[in-house]
Design an enzyme around this catalytic site. Structure first.
Site, mmCIF file in Angstrom:
data_model
loop_
_atom_site.group_PDB
_atom_site.id
_atom_site.type_symbol
_atom_site.label_atom_id
_atom_site.label_comp_id
_atom_site.label_asym_id
_atom_site.label_seq_id
_atom_site.Cartn_x
_atom_site.Cartn_y
_atom_site.Cartn_z
ATOM 1 N N LYS A 1 0.844 -1.215 0.000
ATOM 2 C CA LYS A 1 0.000 0.000 0.000
ATOM 3 C C LYS A 1 0.868 1.250 0.000
ATOM 4 O O LYS A 1 0.652 2.167 -0.773
ATOM 5 C CB LYS A 1 -0.907 -0.010 1.239
ATOM 6 C CG LYS A 1 -1.608 1.305 1.492
ATOM 7 C CD LYS A 1 -2.463 1.274 2.740
ATOM 8 C CE LYS A 1 -1.756 1.636 4.009
ATOM 9 N NZ LYS A 1 -1.454 3.069 4.183
ATOM 10 N N ASN A 2 1.861 1.279 0.880
ATOM 11 C CA ASN A 2 2.646 2.506 1.040
ATOM 12 C C ASN A 2 3.587 2.777 -0.125
ATOM 13 O O ASN A 2 4.174 3.846 -0.215
ATOM 14 C CB ASN A 2 3.441 2.470 2.351
ATOM 15 C CG ASN A 2 2.535 2.689 3.551
ATOM 16 O OD1 ASN A 2 1.355 2.982 3.394
ATOM 17 N ND2 ASN A 2 3.084 2.548 4.745
ATOM 18 N N ARG B 1 -4.817 10.713 4.118
ATOM 19 C CA ARG B 1 -3.738 11.693 4.264
ATOM 20 C C ARG B 1 -2.733 11.644 3.127
ATOM 21 O O ARG B 1 -2.169 12.660 2.712
ATOM 22 C CB ARG B 1 -3.034 11.356 5.575
ATOM 23 C CG ARG B 1 -2.627 12.486 6.394
ATOM 24 C CD ARG B 1 -1.804 11.967 7.544
ATOM 25 N NE ARG B 1 -0.400 12.202 7.288
ATOM 26 C CZ ARG B 1 0.204 13.359 7.500
ATOM 27 N NH1 ARG B 1 -0.472 14.357 7.996
ATOM 28 N NH2 ARG B 1 1.471 13.506 7.235
ATOM 29 N N CYS C 1 -4.348 19.505 10.616
ATOM 30 C CA CYS C 1 -2.974 19.027 10.560
ATOM 31 C C CYS C 1 -1.922 20.074 10.867
ATOM 32 O O CYS C 1 -0.835 19.733 11.288
ATOM 33 C CB CYS C 1 -2.679 18.432 9.198
ATOM 34 S SG CYS C 1 -2.536 19.689 7.966
ATOM 35 N N ARG D 1 -0.037 15.095 13.024
ATOM 36 C CA ARG D 1 0.640 14.672 11.787
ATOM 37 C C ARG D 1 0.671 15.833 10.805
ATOM 38 O O ARG D 1 -0.042 15.846 9.809
ATOM 39 C CB ARG D 1 -0.060 13.458 11.171
ATOM 40 C CG ARG D 1 0.201 12.201 11.936
ATOM 41 C CD ARG D 1 -0.407 11.002 11.252
ATOM 42 N NE ARG D 1 0.421 10.485 10.182
ATOM 43 C CZ ARG D 1 0.117 9.387 9.505
ATOM 44 N NH1 ARG D 1 -0.976 8.724 9.759
ATOM 45 N NH2 ARG D 1 0.918 8.960 8.539
ATOM 46 N N ASP E 1 4.806 0.890 11.888
ATOM 47 C CA ASP E 1 3.589 0.233 11.389
ATOM 48 C C ASP E 1 3.436 -1.209 11.881
ATOM 49 O O ASP E 1 2.441 -1.867 11.575
ATOM 50 C CB ASP E 1 3.555 0.269 9.851
ATOM 51 C CG ASP E 1 3.230 1.661 9.328
ATOM 52 O OD1 ASP E 1 2.819 2.526 10.110
ATOM 53 O OD2 ASP E 1 3.381 1.881 8.102
ATOM 54 N N ILE F 1 8.296 7.503 16.522
ATOM 55 C CA ILE F 1 7.955 8.181 15.257
ATOM 56 C C ILE F 1 6.711 9.057 15.424
ATOM 57 O O ILE F 1 6.715 10.222 15.037
ATOM 58 C CB ILE F 1 7.698 7.165 14.112
ATOM 59 C CG1 ILE F 1 8.822 6.132 14.021
ATOM 60 C CG2 ILE F 1 7.460 7.885 12.783
ATOM 61 C CD1 ILE F 1 10.123 6.613 13.461
ATOM 62 N N ARG G 1 -8.594 -0.644 4.535
ATOM 63 C CA ARG G 1 -7.719 0.378 3.954
ATOM 64 C C ARG G 1 -6.335 -0.200 3.677
ATOM 65 O O ARG G 1 -5.599 0.333 2.855
ATOM 66 C CB ARG G 1 -7.560 1.557 4.930
ATOM 67 C CG ARG G 1 -8.775 2.431 5.073
ATOM 68 C CD ARG G 1 -8.434 3.662 5.899
ATOM 69 N NE ARG G 1 -7.076 4.089 5.587
ATOM 70 C CZ ARG G 1 -6.178 4.482 6.489
ATOM 71 N NH1 ARG G 1 -6.484 4.539 7.752
ATOM 72 N NH2 ARG G 1 -4.970 4.832 6.116
HETATM 73 C C1 UD1 Z 1 4.425 6.954 6.068
HETATM 74 C C2 UD1 Z 1 3.544 5.732 5.948
HETATM 75 C C3 UD1 Z 1 3.025 5.310 7.315
HETATM 76 C C4 UD1 Z 1 4.202 5.115 8.275
HETATM 77 C C5 UD1 Z 1 5.095 6.336 8.286
HETATM 78 C C6 UD1 Z 1 6.363 6.136 9.102
HETATM 79 C C7 UD1 Z 1 2.587 6.002 3.750
HETATM 80 C C8 UD1 Z 1 1.378 6.266 2.935
HETATM 81 N N1 UD1 Z 1 2.420 6.030 5.063
HETATM 82 O O1 UD1 Z 1 3.602 7.994 6.577
HETATM 83 O O2 UD1 Z 1 2.299 4.091 7.174
HETATM 84 O O3 UD1 Z 1 3.695 4.904 9.579
HETATM 85 O O4 UD1 Z 1 5.507 6.673 6.947
HETATM 86 O O5 UD1 Z 1 7.054 5.031 8.665
HETATM 87 O O6 UD1 Z 1 3.648 5.718 3.233
HETATM 88 N N2 UD1 Z 1 5.972 14.915 10.127
HETATM 89 C C9 UD1 Z 1 6.004 16.271 10.366
HETATM 90 N N3 UD1 Z 1 5.844 17.119 9.306
HETATM 91 C C10 UD1 Z 1 5.678 16.669 8.030
HETATM 92 C C11 UD1 Z 1 5.655 15.279 7.801
HETATM 93 C C12 UD1 Z 1 5.802 14.425 8.874
HETATM 94 O O7 UD1 Z 1 6.153 16.718 11.490
HETATM 95 O O8 UD1 Z 1 5.531 17.488 7.119
HETATM 96 C C13 UD1 Z 1 6.155 13.978 11.251
HETATM 97 C C14 UD1 Z 1 4.975 13.041 11.455
HETATM 98 O O9 UD1 Z 1 3.975 13.639 12.231
HETATM 99 C C15 UD1 Z 1 5.658 11.888 12.157
HETATM 100 C C16 UD1 Z 1 7.047 11.841 11.504
HETATM 101 O O10 UD1 Z 1 7.218 13.135 10.930
HETATM 102 O O11 UD1 Z 1 5.779 12.155 13.528
HETATM 103 C C17 UD1 Z 1 7.239 10.802 10.426
HETATM 104 O O12 UD1 Z 1 6.140 10.860 9.530
HETATM 105 P P1 UD1 Z 1 6.296 10.461 7.989
HETATM 106 O O13 UD1 Z 1 7.536 9.649 7.805
HETATM 107 O O14 UD1 Z 1 6.150 11.688 7.183
HETATM 108 O O15 UD1 Z 1 5.031 9.552 7.782
HETATM 109 P P2 UD1 Z 1 4.084 9.504 6.519
HETATM 110 O O16 UD1 Z 1 4.888 9.712 5.278
HETATM 111 O O17 UD1 Z 1 2.890 10.334 6.742
#
Ligand code: UD1
Length: 417
Positions: free
Chosen positions: A22-23, A91, A115, A120, A304, A326, A396
């Site tokens: 999925k990711n 998201r 957000c 997040r 995850d 995380i 999902r």
């Molecule tokens: C992706 C995965 C999700 C997984 C996560 C971490 C997808 C669709 N989803 O989510 O399943 O749990 O990686 O391995 O691939 N953050 C900020 N600002 C930003 C972006 C992120 O503060 O602009 C923070 C987030 O709140 C979190 C951390 O950074 O605490 C890591 O998040 P991120 O790696 O961005 O996760 P996703 O890409 O949303």
């Protein structure tokens, strides 16, 4: 709304074919928006989230067509606006930001609900676009970004690791003028998959899979065909299912290297792990030993799989500490596991889990994707009937979950609530 009724206490054994990730599929589908020819993506998992991304692509005016085990994407976007309804639902819709901005020079994407100050945020996605020269405005709950004369390559040094922001930056930089260096990039296998896919469209990306990605922008991206990698989180979930039911599962069609961190921990808990080129076998004949973990970006223990691992520790022979580094607030499954008589204390960003020989069946509620599947694992290990409601979260992220588990001896029924 459907619910699952699980009669637990049965040992699982057999083999399960792992579906596409999925990711990986979500950013790969978004990258299709940058392709000037036909983009064919194979091994796309049939999930609510991939259907949402395909619906968003169609909403933008781009044609999609179902092909065998995947989807083809062709055409130009006529709408450059990802609305709230779509982004709120999923998201990962934020992943259209980079592709649309880079190709069309302007885009409007809704902020995911609450957000900006919530748990997040998407600030790193926005900041990365600004580093590439975009003018970004936040107004009326929307990110409005533009770059009249195209994006310009730059050095992007992420202050911390974000998978999604790395993906958005990689996609946008592929069509920027000149060279982009992404420092402190995420190293997840899904990033490697995206880089390989963009390169097959004609992008010039190297270093993906390391924390230092170099992208030399090109003018256009052309027709390509790509196959989504296997879902390491689905595979990891079934590996834990083998351990928690003291069973024996062989997972096929997957890359075991991507689960090194989990397998090392499972071995310490007493499971046997055998791996081949594209399969892994996990078997277990006794109650798990307690082992502490802390989630980390790849190649560390995946966030995850934290909830699923907590189910295993809830039935372990002793106490363990599980730390989530995380995400804030990723312990929504704890109260539900406690309803099943789990003995767990939350202490800030860690949990102390006192394992019990037997959990008890109870009506529980799924709160998010991974929390839902952790309840399925706990229920599989618990004698009696556990009912899990609000399971739409499971759909999902897991393809044919009950079918795959039932084939290996589970007794899961899906009922209408
Ligand atoms: C992706 C995965 C999700 C997984 C996560 C971490 C997808 C669709 N989803 O989510 O399943 O749990 O990686 O391995 O691939 N953050 C900020 N600002 C930003 C972006 C992120 O503060 O602009 C923070 C987030 O709140 C979190 C951390 O950074 O605490 C890591 O998040 P991120 O790696 O961005 O996760 P996703 O890409 O949303």
């Amino acid at each position: 709304m459907d619910k699952l009724v699980i009669e637990g206490g049965h040992r699982l054994s057999g083999s399960i074919k792992i579906s596409g990730a999925k990711n990986s599929a979500l950013p790969l589908l978004a990258s299709g928006l940058m392709c000037s020819g036909t983009f064919k993506l194979r091994n796309v998992p049939l999930l609510a989230d991939t259907a949402s991304m395909i619906a968003l692509i169609e909403y933008l005016g781009v044609q999609t067509k179902r092909i065998d085990d995947g989807v083809s994407i062709i055409g130009e976007a006529s709408i450059l606006d990802a609305p709230y309804e779509q982004v709120r639902k999923m998201r990962a819709s934020i992943l259209v930001l980079g592709p649309l901005l880079a190709r069309y020079g302007s885009v409007k994407v809704s902020l995911p609900g609450g957000c900006a100050i919530g748990t997040r945020p998407v600030d790193l996605h926005i900041w990365a676009m600004q580093q590439l020269g975009a003018i970004v405005e936040l107004a009326d709950g929307y990110i409005k970004a533009r770059c009249r004369n195209g994006l310009i390559g730059n050095k992007i040094v992420f202050p911390f690791i974000s998978v999604g922001a790395t993906e958005n930056a990689m996609m946008a930089a592929s069509l920027a003028k000149g060279r982009t260096r992404i420092i402190n990039a995420a190293r997840e296998p899904e990033i490697i998959d995206l880089g390989n896919c963009l390169n097959s469209m004609g992008a010039k990306i190297s270093g993906h899979g390391t924390d230092n990605i170099i992208i030399d922008g090109v003018e256009t991206l052309s027709s390509a065909e790509h196959c989504v990698i296997a879902d390491r989180i689905e595979a990891g979930t079934f590996a834990i299912a083998a351990a928690i039911t003291q069973g024996d599962l062989t997972l096929s069609n997957m890359n075991p290297v991507y689960l090194n961190a989990l397998f090392a921990v499972l071995e310490q808990t007493g499971s046997a792990v055998e791996i081949g080129e594209n399969w892994a076998r996990v078997s277990c004949s006794s109650r798990a030993k307690p082992v502490d973990i802390a989630t980390q970006p790849y190649p560390g223990f995946p966030t995850d799989l934290q909830a699923q691992y907590m189910s295993l520790m809830a039935t372990a022979d002793g106490s363990s500490k599980i730390s989530e580094t995380i995400f804030e607030n990723r312990f929504m499954h704890v109260p539900e596991l406690m309803r099943m008589s789990g003995d767990i204390q939350i202490d800030g960003r860690s949990c102390i889990v006192h394992g019990k020989a037997h959990l008890k069946p109870a009506p529980v509620m799924a709160t998010d994707l991974r929390a839902s599947v952790c309840l399925v694992l706990a229920a599989l290990a618990t004698k009696g009937k556990t009912t899990i409601s609000r399971i739409y979260h499971l759909d999902r992220g897991y393809t044919n979950l009950e079918e795959k588990l039932n084939k290996c001896g589970a007794k899961i029924q899906r009922l209408e609530e």
